[in-house]
Design an enzyme around this catalytic site. Structure first.
Site, PDB file in Angstrom:
ATOM      1  NE  ARG A  35      -3.830  -2.254   2.258  1.00 37.31           N
ATOM      2  CZ  ARG A  35      -3.693  -3.581   2.409  1.00 37.31           C
ATOM      3  NH1 ARG A  35      -2.525  -4.098   2.743  1.00 37.31           N
ATOM      4  NH2 ARG A  35      -4.732  -4.388   2.216  1.00 37.31           N
ATOM      5  CG  HIS A  88      -0.429 -11.562  -3.799  1.00 43.76           C
ATOM      6  ND1 HIS A  88      -1.181 -12.391  -3.003  1.00 43.76           N
ATOM      7  CD2 HIS A  88      -0.507 -10.328  -3.237  1.00 43.76           C
ATOM      8  CE1 HIS A  88      -1.721 -11.706  -2.019  1.00 43.76           C
ATOM      9  NE2 HIS A  88      -1.323 -10.436  -2.128  1.00 43.76           N
ATOM     10  CG  ASP A 129      -2.774  -8.250   5.186  1.00 46.82           C
ATOM     11  OD1 ASP A 129      -1.818  -8.526   4.434  1.00 46.82           O
ATOM     12  OD2 ASP A 129      -3.740  -7.533   4.833  1.00 46.82           O
ATOM     13  CD  GLU A 166       1.770 -10.521  -0.433  1.00 49.58           C
ATOM     14  OE1 GLU A 166       1.831  -9.364  -0.914  1.00 49.58           O
ATOM     15  OE2 GLU A 166       0.896 -10.879   0.373  1.00 49.58           O
TER      16      GLU A 166
END
Length: 338
Positions: free
Chosen positions: A74, A173, A244, A303
């Site tokens: 992000r 991913h 996450d 990732e």
């Protein structure tokens, strides 16, 4: 070593095979990793959770197996400053940018070339992202190469060049489940050579704090079952209903090991990247493919990348790509079967 090429729905699938019975399947649409099968006893065990058709990929909002770019993770408010100039890029998660913006590399067709020799076989996917795409400066030329070796090992290598300063932080991913598709991953053991993790806000944006893992639910340095973290009272775990989060590797070892509950199979990941984002499929809405649903906590995405939102936080690393500094990186995935 062998490569089988199959065309369906204008997509080209490449299945890389070795003499040990391992098969790695990738597709030019999104340069996606969609399958990795290895012999386990009398079965060819599928270790990657993914869809398999263009409809699956077009409906996929969780990036199953996709190559992520220009920037993984992000970016706060989709904004950054580079060489004194402010940029506003595409925002696709509220007021923020996720994985390069909406309809990004995961929905692009990549050009492909293949190579086969005595010890390995490879597919290289290439893409040109024009200057200004999604608001990013500079023309980006990038490639990702999947290589299968003679043992149960494959590598994912990235290269990138630009004609003007820009951002580049690619990742794969892929989602993994060592018990096969449809199983829960809570009893998998995870080990990460990381001594810090990135703290998140409730909108998943980083606060800027890199917190020591010691004594927290995020301490995987010696390995523990994911269920131990899931069942903890850690506020960060509860907020995301799992993990996450980015983990920052220790400088002397950049390694992750995922082990099946019965310890019959393990996946070791080594990399030259600074961090890894671990996402334990904490889906608010369970994704569906033509072959069935993906369970909540039904896979784990691993990732390798630089820390998300690095451009907006001191100490998060360098994701600036310049004409004088090409990008090159490799992550290795090795499976051991007992």
């Amino acid at each position: 070593m062998n490569i089988q090429e199959t065309k369906r729905e204008n997509l080209t699938y490449y299945t890389l095979q070795n003499d040990a019975g391992a098969e790695l399947t990738v597709v030019d649409y999104g340069a996606r990793l969609i399958s990795f099968k290895v012999p386990v006893g009398n079965e060819a065990r599928e270790l990657v959770v993914s869809g398999g058709t263009k409809k699956d990929f077009d409906n996929d909002s969780k990036y199953f197996g996709a190559t992520i770019g220009r920037v993984a993770g992000r970016i706060t408010k989709g904004q950054f400053t580079l060489n004194g100039e402010k940029y506003q890029i595409d925002r696709n998660e509220g007021e923020n940018t996720l994985h390069g913006g909406g309809d990004s590399f995961e929905f692009k067709f990549f050009a492909a070339t293949t190579t086969t020799n005595e010890d390995s076989c490879s597919v290289t996917f290439s893409l040109v992202s024009p200057a200004g795409e999604k608001g990013f400066p500079g023309e980006l030329k990038m490639s990702v190469t999947y290589t299968l070796l003679r043992d149960n090992t494959f590598t994912v290598s990235y290269e990138g060049t630009t004609d003007a300063s820009t951002l580049f932080n690619p990742t794969n991913h892929g989602y993994f489940n060592l018990n096969g598709v449809g199983a829960d991953i809570s009893q998998h053991t995870l080990q990460i050579s990381a001594d810090r993790y990135g703290v998140l806000k409730d909108d998943s944006m980083p606060t800027g704090e890199l917190r020591p893992v010691k004594g927290t639910a995020f301490d995987f340095q010696t390995g523990k079952k994911l269920a131990v973290a899931f069942d903890s009272d850690d506020e960060q775990i509860a907020m995301k209903r799992g993990i996450d989060h980015p983990f920052v590797f220790t400088p002397n070892e950049k390694r992750v090991v995922l082990t099946a509950p019965d310890e019959s199979i393990s996946l070791e990941i080594t990399t030259d990247r600074d961090a890894i984002v671990v996402f334990t499929s904490n889906f608010a809405e369970v994704p569906s493919f033509e072959e069935g649903q993906v369970a909540f906590h039904g896979a784990v995405a691993l990732e390798t990348q630089n820390i998300p939102d690095a451009i907006n936080h001191q100490g998060f690393g360098d994701i600036v790509l310049t004409p004088a500094k090409p990008f090159a990186s490799t992550t290795t995935y090795h499976v051991t079967v007992k």
